[in-house]
Scaffold this motif. Structure first.
Motif, PDB file in Angstrom:
ATOM      1  N   ILE A 232     -28.842 -35.524  71.380  1.00 22.08           N
ATOM      2  CA  ILE A 232     -29.807 -34.421  71.265  1.00 22.08           C
ATOM      3  C   ILE A 232     -31.183 -34.941  71.678  1.00 22.08           C
ATOM      4  CG2 ILE A 232     -31.011 -32.894  69.630  1.00 22.08           C
ATOM      5  CD1 ILE A 232     -28.474 -33.024  67.843  1.00 22.08           C
TER       6      ILE A 232
ATOM      7  N   MET B 224     -26.787 -31.024  62.352  1.00 21.28           N
ATOM      8  CA  MET B 224     -26.853 -31.311  63.791  1.00 21.28           C
ATOM      9  C   MET B 224     -25.457 -31.500  64.388  1.00 21.28           C
ATOM     10  SD  MET B 224     -29.948 -31.134  64.852  1.00 21.28           S
ATOM     11  CE  MET B 224     -30.358 -29.884  63.629  1.00 21.28           C
TER      12      MET B 224
ATOM     13  N   TYR C 205     -34.863 -35.452  71.558  1.00 24.93           N
ATOM     14  CA  TYR C 205     -35.653 -35.291  70.331  1.00 24.93           C
ATOM     15  C   TYR C 205     -37.153 -35.423  70.588  1.00 24.93           C
ATOM     16  CZ  TYR C 205     -37.600 -36.506  65.735  1.00 24.93           C
ATOM     17  OH  TYR C 205     -38.376 -36.568  64.611  1.00 24.93           O
TER      18      TYR C 205
ATOM     19  N   THR D 104     -24.033 -29.085  67.263  1.00 25.99           N
ATOM     20  CA  THR D 104     -23.617 -29.692  68.529  1.00 25.99           C
ATOM     21  C   THR D 104     -22.211 -29.231  68.905  1.00 25.99           C
ATOM     22  OG1 THR D 104     -25.044 -31.608  68.190  1.00 25.99           O
ATOM     23  CG2 THR D 104     -23.168 -31.915  69.673  1.00 25.99           C
TER      24      THR D 104
ATOM     25  N   THR E 129     -30.004 -38.047  66.256  1.00 21.46           N
ATOM     26  CA  THR E 129     -30.049 -37.406  67.576  1.00 21.46           C
ATOM     27  C   THR E 129     -29.524 -38.331  68.667  1.00 21.46           C
ATOM     28  OG1 THR E 129     -32.396 -38.021  67.751  1.00 21.46           O
ATOM     29  CG2 THR E 129     -31.897 -35.781  67.002  1.00 21.46           C
TER      30      THR E 129
END
Lengths: 259, 259, 259, 259
Positions: free
Chosen positions: A35, A246, A37, A250, A30
């Protein structure tokens, strides 16, 4: 960040070592992808189908591990509460209190969570419409807090299947930031065995659709060895697949942000 | 093109002028975005809730309009058939024969469509699982054709609502190219009035999720004036919004293609 | 008679001998219990899941057997029709034309059946609400006939299960005499095998509840050897249990009539 | 008695006078018809949709009224519990502890109820199959008690409707005596207003079907003035209709007992 945020971790806190190892892996991913988290772990499991299911390693012990994860990696944490008395106790250790789907109609529990001042993550009952979640959010507000999230974990479809209604995403986002729980929305409950089944092969499909439909966050349970996890093994994502997932999400999110 | 393909047009062929005007608009958009386009229009409506609903302008007349659209804009066309005798008749005028959802279990109709050599677009029954569509595709193959498509138009959810199960997209793509019908999957049937309702505000959400989930094509009914359309006004997309929608979806598709 | 009436027989007419033997058994029982009886048999099966399913012994041949049953035992007969052209053809041989559930929204088929002057037995679509059946009944009336019945054969509940909504019985009786099809309402469709499953162990429970809820008639498929029947074996009642069932239901009906 | 038993009373204990008056009326009817009667009243309401809903007159006060009803009319009583700490408290006053449908998966609550030695009435979750109730019953047994009942209060059918699956009655009777809650199984939840709707016109139909399907008991909320009741007014039976209903059901039960 204008990326989605992620609630992820094991279903239950099975021990300090596994919690730290999972957190470390997720943080690495992340951080790279920007991201936000929040580490997720249940400190007890209170609503198993069968009495002989795993229920936890001890409340205090599990909560302390959540705090240690938070301090070690500088990430917020989330755990679910089942009794009014859990609210204050858990609030000492975590940043987000999650109300389980079965319990989201229990007014006293929602109010107790709201009064701690922590974010209250309200799981949509499997028996509730997206629109009915406005009343759950309103209970948080009436208790004096503006910090409510909604998490969709699917809706009953017959006895042994669940379905995600993506029309609910924009509808619930009118009430509060909305998270899609790709782990539990793929459950297949009420199996004859008394152990909930699932469709983990669909995690990528449902997660992609969720990002495209505009969710604010995702909820994913992940584990180094789902087949041997102490609860919910049927649906947890093997952590080796998390980075690719992820990364893909993204990329989709980036284009969604431009539309 | 590695973009999704599009089946679009009015619900019913109401006349030549409206068909040509709609086709012209859609062709302009799809040419710009490199979207393979199939013009859609029903030559008759055979399964209305009420006997006093609009059923068409005459079969021959409507089919000739479909041919004219095809010749004018050099696009293939699709129409739905309801009787075995419709198959050969419609096959003289159009490129894709569509089996309505209610009729997809009628073996003789599916076989008659397959035997024309045209593509057979099998709508998933509202009462069918994605997995059960393999038997419908197999009927086309057993009739000697490999040209089957599947179109998902939602699944019954209680009496008055439908839901799209995105787990079905990858599942049905194992059997045949899979289209998402964003118009009919947003219907709300069995309304007290006898006129089907809908959620056209959700077209964008469901279409985005569909592209993200990997559909091969989209099906959208569109009209200059949905409120005054002679059938299915509740769910058709006002054509003024089509370009923005197609542009957004093409952007999502581009990133999906890279994953 | 103020007893309920009974539509019963094999799923499909497999031959003259089996039809006469089944009719004879049922007539013996219904005569004793004063149950008005209509012999049921399909002259073709047009909507099988798989193309290799049994579809019939020949239309003309099967229809003649229906007439022979009628003449031999002096009972009316019912069969289902799938194409507009079936209506007149079948009307020469039988007393009640049944519209299959999948086809009950096909206006032309319903109108063709109504125009024969025969009773039209409209099966409630698995995808329809009880209230929506008023529009199907209205189509019969608009075609100039007052002779419509409704038959409930269950409603989709998830992908692989059906459920009977007993609230629909009094609701549909407002529109027309209402029959409960205990055979098909216990189906479990969309099984992976492509062959519909069922819960024949629940026939007695559902039939009792139906009589108590006030149905006008019952529909039961029955066979000497369900396991070896050429279609729908999963749900037909072994004829050896029919007398006990009819006796029990007649007893319940008698008390219902006094309330 | 070989009649069914009855759990009946107001939704919530609103005061002593109303509780005694309702009990008196029901006792008069059930004595005449030889129906074993358990007085029902909630001492608090904890799971309202909206925070401004009525939640009770005070726990202790309501529980004392339940005891007074029991002593005055020599009938057992039942109330529902929502927290582990409620179990022992309520057990001092009542004979049957009821686990609400939303909470029936909360193992600790079920175990706490079982450990009081009182009968535990387990409401089937709206999200549970009949078969899954065996695990709830097993939790009572594992806690050392054999005294479990199951009560069916309907199953989610879409977002805004519930349905009773009568196949579940014989299935659940394999696990424990089974009650049909005709009040809550006719609810229509998730209404836009935040107040649950219902179909009280169907109480007679569903109750008759339940007796015919073999339920051991019935659960009915009743009130002198449902429209002005402080909770669940939409579905409570006006007490003036109770005697006729119980008389009819007793007649059906008598014939069922002979089959």
């Amino acid at each position: 960040s204008d990326n989605f945020f992620l609630l992820a971790g094991p279903c239950a806190i099975e021990g300090e070592d596994m919690a730290l190892r999972i957190a470390e892996q997720v943080v690495t991913i992340t951080d790279k992808l920007n991201i936000p988290y929040i580490f997720k772990g249940s400190f007890k499991k209170a609503n198993r189908s069968r009495i002989d299911s795993f229920t936890g390693i001890g409340d205090e012990k599990a909560l302390k591990i959540l705090r240690k994860v938070s301090e070690t990696f500088d990430v917020p944490t989330v755990t679910d509460i089942h009794e009014i008395s859990d609210a204050e106790k858990a609030a000492e250790y975590v940043d987000v209190l999650q109300i389980p789907a079965f319990l989201v109609r229990q007014t006293d529990l929602v109010v107790a969570a709201a009064k701690t001042g922590k974010v209250v993550n309200l799981k949509k009952g499997q028996f509730m419409s997206p629109g009915a979640m406005q009343h759950a959010v309103q209970k948080v507000k009436d208790a004096g807090s503006e910090k409510a999230w909604i998490t969709d974990r699917g809706t009953m479809f017959g006895y042994q299947d669940m379905i995600v209604d993506f029309r609910g995403i924009p509808e619930m986002r009118e009430f509060a930031p909305t998270v899609l729980d790709v782990t539990h929305s793929l459950q297949q409950p009420n199996q004859t065995s008394g152990v909930t089944g699932g469709r983990p092969d669909m995690i990528g499909t449902i997660a992609r659709a969720g990002i495209a439909a505009g969710v604010d966050g995702l909820f994913i349970e992940t584990h180094f060895d789902p087949a041997n996890a102490k609860s919910d093994g049927a649906n947890m994502l093997d952590i080796q697949y998390l980075e690719k997932l992820m990364t893909d999400l993204t990329a989709i999110r980036k284009v969604i942000n431009t539309l």
